[in-house]
Write a protein that holds these residues in place. Structure first.
Motif, PDB file in Angstrom:
ATOM      1  N   THR A 138      47.271  -5.075  -0.505  1.00 43.00           N
ATOM      2  CA  THR A 138      46.320  -3.944   0.292  1.00 43.00           C
ATOM      3  C   THR A 138      45.498  -3.295  -0.835  1.00 43.00           C
ATOM      4  O   THR A 138      44.234  -3.376  -0.724  1.00 43.00           O
ATOM      5  CB  THR A 138      47.313  -2.887   1.009  1.00 43.00           C
ATOM      6  N   HIS A 205      45.116  13.538   5.248  1.00 41.73           N
ATOM      7  CA  HIS A 205      44.729  12.508   4.064  1.00 41.73           C
ATOM      8  C   HIS A 205      43.117  12.481   4.346  1.00 41.73           C
ATOM      9  O   HIS A 205      42.428  11.920   3.375  1.00 41.73           O
ATOM     10  CB  HIS A 205      45.319  11.114   4.406  1.00 41.73           C
ATOM     11  N   TYR A 206      42.616  12.737   5.501  1.00 45.24           N
ATOM     12  CA  TYR A 206      41.219  12.444   5.353  1.00 45.24           C
ATOM     13  C   TYR A 206      40.424  13.839   5.224  1.00 45.24           C
ATOM     14  O   TYR A 206      39.087  13.943   5.467  1.00 45.24           O
ATOM     15  CB  TYR A 206      40.901  11.967   6.997  1.00 45.24           C
ATOM     16  N   ILE A 239      49.744  12.093   6.378  1.00 41.20           N
ATOM     17  CA  ILE A 239      49.199  11.343   7.568  1.00 41.20           C
ATOM     18  C   ILE A 239      49.525  11.976   8.996  1.00 41.20           C
ATOM     19  O   ILE A 239      50.900  12.201   9.092  1.00 41.20           O
ATOM     20  CB  ILE A 239      49.545   9.599   7.488  1.00 41.20           C
ATOM     21  N   VAL A 252      52.501   0.795   5.281  1.00 40.30           N
ATOM     22  CA  VAL A 252      51.500   1.220   6.295  1.00 40.30           C
ATOM     23  C   VAL A 252      50.791   2.596   5.734  1.00 40.30           C
ATOM     24  O   VAL A 252      49.683   2.761   5.786  1.00 40.30           O
ATOM     25  CB  VAL A 252      52.129   1.305   7.681  1.00 40.30           C
ATOM     26  N   ALA A 253      51.658   3.486   5.414  1.00 39.62           N
ATOM     27  CA  ALA A 253      51.122   4.805   5.089  1.00 39.62           C
ATOM     28  C   ALA A 253      50.040   4.557   3.780  1.00 39.62           C
ATOM     29  O   ALA A 253      49.014   5.035   3.770  1.00 39.62           O
ATOM     30  CB  ALA A 253      52.310   5.356   4.641  1.00 39.62           C
ATOM     31  N   SER A 255      48.212   1.911   3.255  1.00 40.83           N
ATOM     32  CA  SER A 255      47.091   1.528   3.761  1.00 40.83           C
ATOM     33  C   SER A 255      46.288   2.374   4.465  1.00 40.83           C
ATOM     34  O   SER A 255      44.954   2.142   4.278  1.00 40.83           O
ATOM     35  CB  SER A 255      47.698   0.200   4.598  1.00 40.83           C
ATOM     36  N   ILE A 256      46.844   3.194   5.087  1.00 43.53           N
ATOM     37  CA  ILE A 256      45.942   4.107   5.683  1.00 43.53           C
ATOM     38  C   ILE A 256      45.220   4.962   4.708  1.00 43.53           C
ATOM     39  O   ILE A 256      43.967   5.401   4.810  1.00 43.53           O
ATOM     40  CB  ILE A 256      46.922   5.077   6.604  1.00 43.53           C
ATOM     41  N   TYR A 259      42.571   3.088   2.641  1.00 40.79           N
ATOM     42  CA  TYR A 259      41.416   2.918   3.351  1.00 40.79           C
ATOM     43  C   TYR A 259      40.355   4.037   3.852  1.00 40.79           C
ATOM     44  O   TYR A 259      39.318   3.979   3.999  1.00 40.79           O
ATOM     45  CB  TYR A 259      41.615   1.960   4.826  1.00 40.79           C
ATOM     46  N   GLU A 260      41.197   5.308   3.855  1.00 39.00           N
ATOM     47  CA  GLU A 260      40.500   6.568   3.896  1.00 39.00           C
ATOM     48  C   GLU A 260      39.532   6.634   2.675  1.00 39.00           C
ATOM     49  O   GLU A 260      38.330   6.897   2.632  1.00 39.00           O
ATOM     50  CB  GLU A 260      41.353   7.662   3.926  1.00 39.00           C
TER      51      GLU A 260
END
Length: 267
Positions: A138, A205-206, A239, A252-253, A255-256, A259-260
């Motif tokens: 990733t 995270h965003y 997240i 998964v975490a 990746s999130i 990608y942010e």
């Protein structure tokens, strides 16, 4: 030139069997890759291959004969053995009939690639080889410049990790940190912002800015990021989980969050 191997007592066969164990990979500073695709990736990315071993199953695999030709053209020493002997050293359940031995690449932090808005990932004590390999893949997809692994991570050269990277292990530098405090000092001295994932974070995270020199820290599957890295963080992020699950799988975490960072950096 292809050398034939017919005995399980052959030194090459015995050596490859040893490399299935981490202590021997560490001792010899070598590891094994297996399968047509990953060997092609290794050749395309100019990895040094010490030698390859194959059996007749390779002739039935798509691209097998062409791979043998490429190995010969690059002067790689190749051994041919029986399918029975190959099965004794193979790590995959359905082997394609070829494997290769590569030397490990070891680098110090001073070799960390630096550019404007450098983008790094640090993995703190990740235990599952599939998770480690998936995060590396990733990170490669997300354009990460380098990966750092703390002491306590599963072996990067575990065959399951290698397979999970899908060749990404050859695409970006990966550094081993024997001392987390030394790593923290290096990052701080180079003004690299440390963003750490934490279930106890206030910010999502965003809500933080990734458009600078930054390292994203992701922690152990059971216990998260260690207090050492938590205390060193410039910001903690989490997240949102509006459902009933307590947490996300670490890959998964990762990746999130990655990608942010990609989304912000593409603006």
């Amino acid at each position: 030139m292809i050398v034939e191997i017919f005995s399980a007592e052959n030194a090459v066969i015995k050596h490859i069997k040893q490399l299935s164990r981490r202590k021997y990979r560490d001792k010899h500073k070598e590891y094994m890759i297996e399968g047509v695709r990953i060997l092609c990736d290794a050749l395309e990315n100019r990895q040094r291959i010490k030698y390859a071993v194959f059996c007749d199953a390779l002739y039935r695999a798509a691209g097998g004969e062409n791979l043998l030709k490429q190995l010969a053209e690059q002067g790689v020493k190749v051994y041919h053995t029986t399918e029975k002997l190959y099965g004794e050293i193979a790590e995959t359940e359905s082997p394609q009939g070829i494997m290769a031995i590569l030397p490990r690449i070891e680098m110090c932090l001073e070799q960390l690639p630096k550019k404007k808005n450098s983008f790094y990932v640090l993995l703190d004590r990740i235990q599952d080889p599939g998770n480690l390999g998936t995060i590396i893949r990733t990170a490669d997809s997300a354009g990460v410049d380098a990966i750092l692994l703390t002491k306590g991570c599963v072996d990067l050269y575990n065959p399951k990790t290698i397979r999970a990277t899908m060749g990404s292990i050859f695409h970006l530098p990966i550094f081993m940190l024997e001392d987390s405090q030394e790593g923290i000092s290096f990052l701080k001295n180079n003004q690299i912002k440390i963003l750490t994932t934490s279930l106890d974070a206030v910010s999502y995270h965003y809500e933080v800015d990734y458009r600078q020199d930054v390292v994203i820290v992701v922690g152990n599957e059971a216990n998260g990021v260690s207090s050492t890295w938590m205390d060193a963080a410039d910001a903690l992020v989490k997240i949102p989980i509006p459902g009933k699950a307590e947490s996300l799988n670490v890959s998964v975490a990762a990746s999130i969050v990655l990608y942010e960072a990609v989304r912000q950096r593409m603006r």
